[in-house]
Design a protein around this motif. Structure first.
Motif, PDB file in Angstrom:
ATOM      1  N   UNK A  53      30.048  34.219  53.237  1.00  0.00           N
ATOM      2  CA  UNK A  53      30.543  33.087  52.464  1.00  0.00           C
ATOM      3  C   UNK A  53      31.566  32.302  53.255  1.00  0.00           C
ATOM      4  N   UNK A  54      32.319  31.462  52.537  1.00  0.00           N
ATOM      5  CA  UNK A  54      33.280  30.582  53.206  1.00  0.00           C
ATOM      6  C   UNK A  54      34.323  31.387  53.973  1.00  0.00           C
ATOM      7  N   UNK A  99      38.665  27.436  52.817  1.00  0.00           N
ATOM      8  CA  UNK A  99      39.072  28.707  52.226  1.00  0.00           C
ATOM      9  C   UNK A  99      40.509  28.631  51.736  1.00  0.00           C
ATOM     10  N   UNK A 100      41.346  27.916  52.462  1.00  0.00           N
ATOM     11  CA  UNK A 100      42.724  27.734  52.012  1.00  0.00           C
ATOM     12  C   UNK A 100      42.794  27.044  50.670  1.00  0.00           C
ATOM     13  N   UNK A 108      31.709  43.405  46.974  1.00  0.00           N
ATOM     14  CA  UNK A 108      30.286  43.225  47.281  1.00  0.00           C
ATOM     15  C   UNK A 108      29.999  41.784  47.669  1.00  0.00           C
ATOM     16  N   UNK A 109      28.816  41.572  48.278  1.00  0.00           N
ATOM     17  CA  UNK A 109      28.441  40.196  48.591  1.00  0.00           C
ATOM     18  C   UNK A 109      28.054  39.474  47.310  1.00  0.00           C
ATOM     19  N   UNK A 110      27.782  38.190  47.438  1.00  0.00           N
ATOM     20  CA  UNK A 110      27.579  37.343  46.256  1.00  0.00           C
ATOM     21  C   UNK A 110      26.362  37.749  45.433  1.00  0.00           C
ATOM     22  N   UNK A 111      25.433  38.520  46.025  1.00  0.00           N
ATOM     23  CA  UNK A 111      24.237  38.936  45.287  1.00  0.00           C
ATOM     24  C   UNK A 111      24.454  40.196  44.453  1.00  0.00           C
ATOM     25  N   UNK A 112      25.634  40.804  44.557  1.00  0.00           N
ATOM     26  CA  UNK A 112      25.858  42.086  43.889  1.00  0.00           C
ATOM     27  C   UNK A 112      27.113  42.056  43.017  1.00  0.00           C
ATOM     28  N   UNK A 113      27.192  41.009  42.210  1.00  0.00           N
ATOM     29  CA  UNK A 113      28.306  40.877  41.280  1.00  0.00           C
ATOM     30  C   UNK A 113      27.884  41.157  39.844  1.00  0.00           C
ATOM     31  N   UNK A 114      26.778  41.829  39.657  1.00  0.00           N
ATOM     32  CA  UNK A 114      26.319  42.106  38.287  1.00  0.00           C
ATOM     33  C   UNK A 114      27.322  42.971  37.536  1.00  0.00           C
TER      34      UNK A 114
END
Length: 442
Positions: free
Chosen positions: A142-143, A229-230, A285-291
């Motif tokens: 990500x960013x 990001x800042x 986790x990465x963005x795909x694993x925020x369940x």
């Protein structure tokens, strides 16, 4: 003399100006080109400038036979420059990524050696920054990841500074040749099975052959992403300020947020705020694993959902989010009767308890809730403990580890809960310090 060699000292000095008053400058010295140039530059500057004391640190990983000769080479270089050298040997844990394991072993040493007001200087340059950006892009970062290596960050009790991120490897080579420097060529840097080496030797030449300014452009993109990001961090701080409300359980010593202000945000702002809040405590986790986060938010009002993460757990209880780690994830155990109530009693995996005021008559013991407990209150008669805890909105994860004071089968007190924690007439209270651990803060 090359134009590069003329410009580098003043460029480096300008980058390091904010840290001229540090207690020490410690140079991570592998003996390779980058750190050799950095060390030579600093040792040369120290002859004409008032700089903090310099010390070089060489980490010997012991991963290949050739490396056994490197400490002596580094010692010779440092002796010639008049810079003290520390040689530290580490054991690298074998795993899926040898590069990552070696890096982690290095930084354990760097963290231990970097004391208050110390600066650790490393030699990464612009080409390294471009490789980092490309490597992380291919991993779907990500960013934050795509912002590359930061020019500065905390390490140990001091700061890590990368003062050469705007300098290309070609400039470093020109400086080294102009000053007839000798450096180590690590044979593993040619091994294409390592992802970074593959990018460096196979991919980057193709890119720069077509776009000569590719590395400079990629480093510039990383700088843009650091700025983005800042801004995301500033937005997170604004959102978290709304959720950082007061509550009756500050004494737990746990990181906590009110859920409602976070849940009212868009999904993206929720992830941004929670990522910012949890970042000091755990890997995310990465963005795909925020369940797990969505499940925690969507659970029914009466539920007590848990999101299990790498270094702890995020709980939802009493309308708040709570970060739990360490002893909070271990079941408390009772060690028998309280033999000396005049002294504090340590509880296995659960801090300690003590009395203030007069000590009640014994024999006394500490136990934990099992269900069905009843407590006599002077103004209300006998009341179920479960109901009393509900009235005070005690978080669910606390209820099973709240120390209960018994005399025989009589429940005398519940630690830390006003009105239940002692006897006003006899002048005593039961106090619980849940843990003396740092709650997972890294």
């Amino acid at each position: 003399m090359s134009q590069f060699s003329i410009d580098l000292p003043s460029q480096l000095l300008l980058k390091l100006e904010p840290w001229r008053n540090a207690a020490h400058w410690r140079i991570a010295f592998s003996g390779g080109l980058d750190s050799t140039v950095l060390l030579h530059l600093l040792a040369s500057l120290a002859k004409s400038e008032s700089l903090p004391p310099l010390t070089a640190i060489h980490i010997h990983h012991g991963l290949q036979a050739a490396a056994d000769a490197w400490p002596q080479h580094c010692q010779s270089v440092c002796d010639a420059l008049g810079v003290p050298l520390l040689i530290e040997r580490v054991t690298v844990q074998q795993g899926a990524s040898l590069e990552r394991a070696a890096r982690e072993a290095r930084y354990v040493v760097f963290s231990a050696l970097t004391q208050t007001n110390d600066v650790l200087l490393t030699g990464q340059h612009r080409d390294d920054q471009a490789e980092t950006l490309l490597f992380r892009l291919l991993r779907g970062a990500g960013v934050r990841g795509l912002s590359g290596m930061p020019a500065q960050r905390s390490v140990g009790q001091g700061m890590l500074i990368r003062p050469m991120l705007d300098i290309s490897r070609a400039e470093l080579e020109a400086y080294a040749q102009a000053h007839q420097l000798n450096w180590i060529e690590d044979p593993s840097n040619q091994d294409r099975q390592f992802s970074r080496n593959y990018l460096r030797h196979q991919v980057m030449p193709l890119l720069t052959g077509r776009w000569p300014q590719a590395q400079a452009s990629m480093a510039r993109s990383a700088a843009h992403l650091r700025e983005a990001q800042g801004l995301l961090d500033e937005l997170a701080q604004i959102d978290l300020a709304q959720a950082n409300t007061s509550h009756d359980f500050k004494w737990l010593g746990l990181p906590s947020l009110e859920l409602a202000p976070i849940a009212a945000l868009s999904a993206a702002r929720q992830r941004n705020a929670i990522s910012h809040w949890l970042e000091p405590f755990t890997q995310l986790p990465d963005s795909d694993h925020w369940s797990g986060w969505k499940d925690l938010c969507d659970a029914g009002q009466d539920a007590s959902p848990i999101w299990r993460l790498a270094n702890g757990e995020l709980h939802r209880s009493a309308g708040r989010l709570w970060w739990l780690s360490g002893d909070w994830l271990r079941a408390p155990m009772i060690g028998g009767e309280w033999q000396s109530p005049s002294s504090a009693l340590r509880l296995a995996n659960n801090g300690c308890v003590r009395f203030s005021g007069q000590t009640p008559c014994g024999p006394l013991r500490i136990a934990y809730r099992r269900g069905g407990e009843v407590m006599h209150l002077a103004d209300r008669g006998h009341r179920d403990l479960k109901r009393l805890l509900n009235e005070r909105a005690v978080p669910g994860f606390v209820r099973g580890r709240l120390p209960l004071l018994f005399r025989g089968d009589e429940l005398l007190a519940v630690a830390n809960l006003p009105g239940l924690d002692g006897d006003v007439h006899d002048g005593w209270k039961l106090h619980w310090l849940p843990t003396d651990e740092d709650q997972g803060l890294s």
